[in-house]
Design an enzyme around this catalytic site. Sequence first.
Site, PDB file in Angstrom:
ATOM      1  N   ALA A 104       0.788  -1.252   0.100  1.00 22.47           N
ATOM      2  CA  ALA A 104       0.130  -0.003  -0.127  1.00 22.47           C
ATOM      3  C   ALA A 104       0.905   1.020   0.224  1.00 22.47           C
ATOM      4  CB  ALA A 104      -0.836   0.111   1.325  1.00 22.47           C
TER       5      ALA A 104
ATOM      6  N   GLY B  19       0.490  -4.906   1.173  1.00 26.68           N
ATOM      7  CA  GLY B  19      -0.745  -5.087   0.269  1.00 26.68           C
ATOM      8  C   GLY B  19      -0.353  -5.428  -1.068  1.00 26.68           C
TER       9      GLY B  19
ATOM     10  N   GLU C 268      -0.748  -9.115  -0.644  1.00 22.83           N
ATOM     11  CA  GLU C 268      -2.207  -9.324  -0.177  1.00 22.83           C
ATOM     12  C   GLU C 268      -3.033  -9.269  -1.379  1.00 22.83           C
ATOM     13  OE1 GLU C 268      -1.872  -6.294   2.756  1.00 22.83           O
ATOM     14  OE2 GLU C 268      -2.593  -7.796   4.020  1.00 22.83           O
TER      15      GLU C 268
ATOM     16  N   GLU D  38       4.946  -5.043   7.151  1.00 15.11           N
ATOM     17  CA  GLU D  38       4.348  -4.236   7.815  1.00 15.11           C
ATOM     18  C   GLU D  38       4.747  -3.852   9.001  1.00 15.11           C
ATOM     19  OE1 GLU D  38       2.598  -6.453   6.135  1.00 15.11           O
ATOM     20  OE2 GLU D  38       0.880  -5.714   4.899  1.00 15.11           O
TER      21      GLU D  38
HETATM   22  N1  CO8 Z   1       4.493   3.086  -0.856  1.00 13.16           N
HETATM   23  C1  CO8 Z   1       4.972   4.320  -1.399  1.00 13.16           C
HETATM   24  N2  CO8 Z   1       6.106   4.589  -2.161  1.00 13.16           N
HETATM   25  C2  CO8 Z   1       6.951   3.361  -2.241  1.00 13.16           C
HETATM   26  C3  CO8 Z   1       6.433   2.162  -1.744  1.00 13.16           C
HETATM   27  C4  CO8 Z   1       5.494   2.021  -0.974  1.00 13.16           C
HETATM   28  N3  CO8 Z   1       4.818   0.750  -0.579  1.00 13.16           N
HETATM   29  N4  CO8 Z   1       7.626   1.133  -1.739  1.00 13.16           N
HETATM   30  C5  CO8 Z   1       8.505   1.763  -2.517  1.00 13.16           C
HETATM   31  N5  CO8 Z   1       7.992   3.136  -2.829  1.00 13.16           N
HETATM   32  C6  CO8 Z   1       8.705   4.215  -3.442  1.00 13.16           C
HETATM   33  C7  CO8 Z   1       9.863   4.777  -2.766  1.00 13.16           C
HETATM   34  O1  CO8 Z   1       9.817   5.663  -1.892  1.00 13.16           O
HETATM   35  C8  CO8 Z   1      10.852   5.240  -3.971  1.00 13.16           C
HETATM   36  O2  CO8 Z   1      10.387   6.524  -4.325  1.00 13.16           O
HETATM   37  P1  CO8 Z   1      11.274   7.852  -4.120  1.00 13.16           P
HETATM   38  O3  CO8 Z   1      12.054   7.664  -5.424  1.00 13.16           O
HETATM   39  O4  CO8 Z   1      10.471   8.929  -4.614  1.00 13.16           O
HETATM   40  O5  CO8 Z   1      12.049   8.021  -3.030  1.00 13.16           O
HETATM   41  C9  CO8 Z   1      10.468   4.384  -5.098  1.00 13.16           C
HETATM   42  O6  CO8 Z   1       9.471   3.734  -5.042  1.00 13.16           O
HETATM   43  C10 CO8 Z   1      11.758   3.453  -5.315  1.00 13.16           C
HETATM   44  O7  CO8 Z   1      11.732   2.564  -4.143  1.00 13.16           O
HETATM   45  P2  CO8 Z   1      12.956   2.474  -3.470  1.00 13.16           P
HETATM   46  O8  CO8 Z   1      14.209   3.351  -3.849  1.00 13.16           O
HETATM   47  O9  CO8 Z   1      12.950   2.092  -2.132  1.00 13.16           O
HETATM   48  O10 CO8 Z   1      13.769   1.176  -4.339  1.00 13.16           O
HETATM   49  P3  CO8 Z   1      14.760  -0.215  -3.680  1.00 13.16           P
HETATM   50  O11 CO8 Z   1      15.094  -0.843  -4.961  1.00 13.16           O
HETATM   51  O12 CO8 Z   1      15.858   0.560  -3.042  1.00 13.16           O
HETATM   52  O13 CO8 Z   1      13.795  -0.783  -2.600  1.00 13.16           O
HETATM   53  C11 CO8 Z   1      11.779  -2.051  -1.811  1.00 13.16           C
HETATM   54  C12 CO8 Z   1      12.641  -1.744  -2.913  1.00 13.16           C
HETATM   55  C13 CO8 Z   1      12.656  -3.181  -0.921  1.00 13.16           C
HETATM   56  C14 CO8 Z   1      10.651  -2.571  -2.235  1.00 13.16           C
HETATM   57  C15 CO8 Z   1      11.586  -0.689  -0.936  1.00 13.16           C
HETATM   58  O14 CO8 Z   1      11.014   0.066  -1.734  1.00 13.16           O
HETATM   59  C16 CO8 Z   1      10.494  -0.845   0.208  1.00 13.16           C
HETATM   60  O15 CO8 Z   1      10.845  -1.566   1.214  1.00 13.16           O
HETATM   61  N6  CO8 Z   1       9.333  -0.511   0.099  1.00 13.16           N
HETATM   62  C17 CO8 Z   1       8.187  -0.651   1.044  1.00 13.16           C
HETATM   63  C18 CO8 Z   1       7.568  -2.006   1.135  1.00 13.16           C
HETATM   64  C19 CO8 Z   1       6.749  -2.217   2.339  1.00 13.16           C
HETATM   65  O16 CO8 Z   1       7.029  -1.903   3.548  1.00 13.16           O
HETATM   66  N7  CO8 Z   1       5.450  -2.527   2.024  1.00 13.16           N
HETATM   67  C20 CO8 Z   1       4.451  -2.564   2.827  1.00 13.16           C
HETATM   68  C21 CO8 Z   1       3.617  -1.018   2.877  1.00 13.16           C
HETATM   69  S1  CO8 Z   1       2.454  -1.200   3.947  1.00 13.16           S
HETATM   70  C22 CO8 Z   1       1.063  -2.068   3.394  1.00 13.16           C
HETATM   71  O17 CO8 Z   1       1.273  -2.317   2.270  1.00 13.16           O
HETATM   72  C23 CO8 Z   1      -0.236  -2.170   4.369  1.00 13.16           C
HETATM   73  C24 CO8 Z   1      -1.281  -3.055   3.428  1.00 13.16           C
HETATM   74  C25 CO8 Z   1      -2.526  -2.893   4.295  1.00 13.16           C
HETATM   75  C26 CO8 Z   1      -3.290  -1.606   4.258  1.00 13.16           C
HETATM   76  C27 CO8 Z   1      -4.648  -1.742   4.513  1.00 13.16           C
HETATM   77  C28 CO8 Z   1      -5.204  -0.461   4.592  1.00 13.16           C
HETATM   78  C29 CO8 Z   1      -6.651  -0.602   5.399  1.00 13.16           C
END
Ligand code: CO8
Length: 257
Positions: free
Chosen positions: A65, A108, A111, A131
């Site tokens: 998400a 997400g 999911e 998460e």
């Molecule tokens: N949300 C927003 N932006 C994201 C997300 C995300 N989940 N993941 C990556 N991005 C963005 C980064 O911020 C970055 O943007 P910018 O260039 O502007 O800084 C761009 O995508 C590229 O990402 P990275 O530079 O981090 O790329 P890497 O190759 O270094 O890393 C990863 C890749 C490992 C996937 C890393 O991006 C990461 O850890 N992302 C987050 C993963 C995460 O924690 N996901 C869980 C999110 S919470 C969730 O999903 C809850 C679901 C339930 C919701 C229910 C609501 C009721």
Amino acid sequence: MSYETILVEKKGAVTLVTLNRPQALNALNSTVLKELIDAFGAYDSDQSQHCLILTGSEKAFAAGADIKEMQSQGFADMYSSNFFAGWEQVTATRKPWIAAVAGYALGGGCEVAMMADFIIAADSAKFGQPEIKLGVTPGMGGSQRLTWAVGKAKAMEMCLTGRMMDAAEAERSGLVAKVVPADHLVEEALKTAEAIAGMAPLAAIATKEMVNAAFEMSLAQGIRFERRLFHGLFGTEDQKEGMTAFVEKRPGNWKAR
Ligand code: CO8
């Protein structure tokens, strides 16, 4: 409806939906949700379409998400808007759909992949529920669907540590139906989707209903439910056609009636 965050193509009887927010690794925000609800609804009501594939990019199916959208929200915002509740409309899709996953399927993203009828994974796929590292938990069914798919031990370990599972482990654990080379993911998913799209459409919907019932009913109830649907299909033209086609040694010509 024209879309900002997804691409939708019809390939014969198969709808291919591609998540398209490369700048955010396909993070799922409210726009993605709204657009997917529309695209899945259009697929479900389109008589020419009989299977759907949801895919992402080589690097990410979806990295979760959208953290930036959620970051400043408080409990009252999340609760009053029933944030992300619309995903139930995606899971209510009656016709078959497949998630074709390459790269990250996290939070997400994992999911949503698990909402599909089944997952085909590229050998590059990485699944996880990270998460907990953000101070929250899965919120779109991950704690339930992952546990159903891989059992308590692995689901608990993954949700508590936030670690990723690679494609080979995902296949061993029953999370994905099969693993294919990353550069053939969409092609392989299309082959499977075309095979499903070639089946009797009402039987495909009934199959989904009865397999999904296994997660909600006791064994005895589920078996009764299966039998009623099975009996019911004998009221369709497709049952007559399918069995006649077998006897006449030719493919079935389905009417979805
Ligand atoms: N949300 C927003 N932006 C994201 C997300 C995300 N989940 N993941 C990556 N991005 C963005 C980064 O911020 C970055 O943007 P910018 O260039 O502007 O800084 C761009 O995508 C590229 O990402 P990275 O530079 O981090 O790329 P890497 O190759 O270094 O890393 C990863 C890749 C490992 C996937 C890393 O991006 C990461 O850890 N992302 C987050 C993963 C995460 O924690 N996901 C869980 C999110 S919470 C969730 O999903 C809850 C679901 C339930 C919701 C229910 C609501 C009721």
